[in-house]
Design an enzyme around this catalytic site. Structure first.
Site, PDB file in Angstrom:
ATOM      1  N   HIS A  15      -7.598  -5.677  -0.886  1.00 50.36           N
ATOM      2  CA  HIS A  15      -6.369  -4.994  -0.447  1.00 50.36           C
ATOM      3  C   HIS A  15      -5.669  -5.867   0.604  1.00 50.36           C
ATOM      4  O   HIS A  15      -5.710  -5.583   1.806  1.00 50.36           O
ATOM      5  CB  HIS A  15      -6.748  -3.628   0.139  1.00 50.36           C
ATOM      6  CG  HIS A  15      -5.623  -2.654   0.216  1.00 50.36           C
ATOM      7  ND1 HIS A  15      -4.912  -2.228  -0.886  1.00 50.36           N
ATOM      8  CD2 HIS A  15      -5.076  -2.004   1.279  1.00 50.36           C
ATOM      9  CE1 HIS A  15      -3.996  -1.357  -0.512  1.00 50.36           C
ATOM     10  NE2 HIS A  15      -4.071  -1.214   0.786  1.00 50.36           N
ATOM     11  N   SER A  37       0.821  -1.190   0.000  1.00 51.06           N
ATOM     12  CA  SER A  37       0.000   0.000   0.000  1.00 51.06           C
ATOM     13  C   SER A  37       0.869   1.259   0.000  1.00 51.06           C
ATOM     14  O   SER A  37       1.651   1.469  -0.924  1.00 51.06           O
ATOM     15  CB  SER A  37      -0.956  -0.059   1.196  1.00 51.06           C
ATOM     16  OG  SER A  37      -2.069   0.775   1.005  1.00 51.06           O
ATOM     17  N   ASP A  51      -9.189  -5.176  -5.687  1.00 48.14           N
ATOM     18  CA  ASP A  51      -8.813  -4.132  -4.727  1.00 48.14           C
ATOM     19  C   ASP A  51      -9.575  -2.854  -5.071  1.00 48.14           C
ATOM     20  O   ASP A  51      -9.325  -2.236  -6.101  1.00 48.14           O
ATOM     21  CB  ASP A  51      -7.304  -3.894  -4.790  1.00 48.14           C
ATOM     22  CG  ASP A  51      -6.790  -3.061  -3.624  1.00 48.14           C
ATOM     23  OD1 ASP A  51      -7.590  -2.321  -3.013  1.00 48.14           O
ATOM     24  OD2 ASP A  51      -5.577  -3.137  -3.341  1.00 48.14           O
TER      25      ASP A  51
END
Length: 638
Positions: free
Chosen positions: A329, A196, A301
């Site tokens: 995610h 991320s 995601d």
């Protein structure tokens, strides 16, 4: 007790494997056997240090160069032998505020302020194998000075300064002010990794072309922060940049000017791609990337959407590899753990240790095509993928037919901003205010999509702009990864497994996980949004003239999915989407010219039924009652 038993079992398994391995030439170092590093150094006795690297920045405007805090673990044995080791590095804003990994681990320090626990398994696993692990606090977070600027130059150049220090090009000190010289113990080869936000900074640092950065492993990483906070001119959530900065910052009082710059520079009033966002777009600098790149992303995601990996991937010209999972995610450590650790180990061994283990000759892509089913392929998108344009049907009745003849048909509807996805995609043969549906005939064989679909819409609107939203839907009952579940496609179990060596302060054991699989009658494959007034350029708005026809492309997010034989492929169109974005203009009435509109699919194999087929009757479970639908919190952390 369970951790101890599992660690012992893992150690015994390693010993048995090594004993059974064929004889190799004499190793060049204690931690190398054949073409693999092995755990030869003490993790418990490793050197643990905290240093501060001086940057070229003054983000907090105090007249003093910012210093980036670096906590590291490295083998004591290699230091004693004056041997230099490569570095695995993760730069993150999350080490104090939010934690890393499925269990939210934070950095922990001893009474002297020296690092005692690093989050995740990287140090536990790789330090005994002859690596150093370096965890960097991004500027303005945890123990670093400066200010956090959401993917901008402060973050990127702050992390780059650590790579420079590891290669003798920047200065650092210990807490007492004495110099810290990295070149005494490292050979300067660095591999950056992170999920991320952390993976985003790995992308950004690689785009500087810094020497010494040999490889990056961005997991669900951002390559354009504009695309993260905007969907082709559509605001995802107002004030997103300032929200992110405030959430992770440890120095709000010192960074008020920086926060004000984030608020004004982001341009929420226009949604334009301006200089602020151009600074945070790493894709144009992909040609500078010298590092190899191992991309990991979930095709479902909806936080860091798949355009982030797809456009970055296509721009890269260095050695690269990709994993695409059905999760949302989620870190691969939590959906394919054993294979992930083994593959990451080989990747770092090849690019950081110089061990010729053949991973450079392995298939470039590994794609999860169904729950637990992974297919290796030579390239991504899949070899043979071709764009296939299909029409939107004749427009008779409620539902049009994908691939059919449209004639001179039109569709007209009025915007319904609060039409949520569950309602918009259910019962596609039933009239639903604010949406139109187009269905293929049942597929005669599996249809593989690999790449970026695009809906091309010829529209006439009674206002200067509107949001255009497109969803591609697989109608048909199947077992699917539940990426919209509470853990975005996984379930955390009560057992643990261990991945590396442990100390009393920092164990290598983590809760096991399993895929969260459900059986349902339809699923959204991908989504796309476009602000109509940004159809000419994202850099400026071109308001629509009410009553005039325009042809506007709505790019959907990249995907890699198989629609099975007998299923129906659906395209659902609507205007404002108050679930995934914050529309600035709502309530327009729109006419759609079907003859001038089409859907372009990236088809790797299979095909839609031939033109002339009619839209079938599709049965789905009814959508939840409107009263039960609530707009979600759009402000997510990357």
């Amino acid at each position: 007790m369970m951790k101890t038993i599992l660690a012992a079992v893992a150690g015994a398994a390693t010993a048995l494997a090594l004993a059974a391995a064929p004889a190799q030439a004499a190793p060049t170092a204690p931690h190398v056997r054949g073409t693999s590093t092995v755990p030869a150094y003490s993790y418990e006795n490793a050197i643990r240090e905290s240093v501060w690297v001086q940057t070229t920045l003054d983000g907090d405007l105090d007249g003093v160069p910012d210093k980036v805090a670096v906590d590291l673990v490295r083998p004591r044995e290699t230091a004693a032998a004056h041997q230099r080791v490569p570095v695995v590095m993760e730069a993150s804003p999350y080490y104090a505020c939010c934690g890393r990994g499925n269990e939210g681990e934070l950095k922990e320090y001893d009474a002297n302020g020296t690092i005692a626990k690093e989050p995740l398994f990287y140090d536990n696993y790789f330090v005994p194998r002859g690596y150093a692990f370096v965890a960097v606090d991004l500027p303005g977070t945890n123990r670093s000075t400066g200010c956090e600027d959401v993917g901008g130059r402060n973050e990127v150049l702050g992390a780059k300064a650590v790579v420079d220090w590891l290669n003798g090009r920047a200065r650092a000190t210990y807490a007492d002010g004495s110099p810290a010289v990295a070149t005494r113990w490292t050979n300067g080869k660095v591999g950056m990794i992170g999920k991320s936000w952390d993976g985003s900074i790995a992308n950004g640092v690689a785009a500087t072309g810094v020497e010494g950065l040999e490889t990056i492993v961005p997991i669900a990483g951002i390559s354009s922060w504009y695309d993260y906070t905007r969907f082709n001119g559509v605001i995802r959530s107002p004030g997103y940049a300032t929200f992110l900065s405030e959430y992770v910052s440890s120095r709000p009082e010192a960074c008020t000017a920086n926060l004000a710059e984030l608020a004004t520079g982001s341009g929420d009033d226009t949604g334009d791609l301006n200089a602020f966002w151009a600074e945070r777009n790493y894709r144009p600098k992909a040609s500078r990337v010298k590092a190899s790149v191992f991309v990991v992303h979930g095709v479902n995601d909806t936080n860091v959407t798949t355009s982030q990996f797809a456009h970055w991937w296509s721009a890269l010209r260095t050695p690269k590899k990709i994993w695409l999972a059905q999760q949302g995610h989620v870190d691969p450590f939590d959906f394919r753990r054993a294979a992930w650790v083994e593959t990451l180990h080989r990747w770092f061994d090849f690019y950081l240790q110089g061990l010729r283990n053949g991973i450079d000759r392995a298939p470039q892509a590994s794609v999860e095509t169904a729950p637990g089913t992974w297919v290796d392929q030579r390239t991504w998108p899949a070899a043979g993928t071709r764009p296939v344009r299909v029409g939107l049907g004749n427009g008779d009745g409620v539902t049009g037919t994908l691939g059919g003849s449209s004639g001179n048909a039109k569709r007209t509807w009025t915007d319904n901003p609060d039409l949520f996805e569950a309602e918009a995609t259910a019962t596609p043969n039933t009239p639903v205010p604010g949406r139109v549906a187009f269905l293929s005939a049942p597929l005669r064989r599996d249809l593989r999509l690999s790449g970026i679909p695009t809906a091309t819409l010829k529209v006439k609107v009674d206002r200067p702009t509107t949001e255009l939203t497109a969803r591609l839907v697989d109608y048909g009952t199947a077992a699917r990864v539940n990426y919209q579940g509470p853990e975005e496609g996984i379930t955390t179990l009560g057992t643990e497994s261990c991945w590396g060596s442990s100390t009393a302060a920092d164990d290598a054991c983590y809760l096991d996980t399993a895929e969260d699989v459900v059986t349902d009658d339809h699923a959204v494959l991908t989504r796309g949004w476009q602000d109509a007034a940004h159809h000419v350029s994202l850099r400026f708005r071109t308001p629509l003239t009410p009553g005039r026809w325009y042809t506007i492309d709505v790019p959907l997010q990249a995907t890699d999915q198989i629609v099975r034989t007998g299923h129906v492929l659906g395209l659902i169109l609507q205007q404002s989407d108050n679930e995934y974005s914050t529309p600035s203009t709502m309530g327009a009435t729109l006419s759609l010219d079907l003859a001038g509109s089409s859907l372009t699919l990236p088809v790797a194999s299979g095909s839609l039924p031939p033109a002339g087929a009619t839209a079938p009757q599709v049965k789905t479970a009814p959508a939840p009652a409107t009263s039960s639908l609530r707009r979600p919190d759009l402000r997510q952390l990357p």
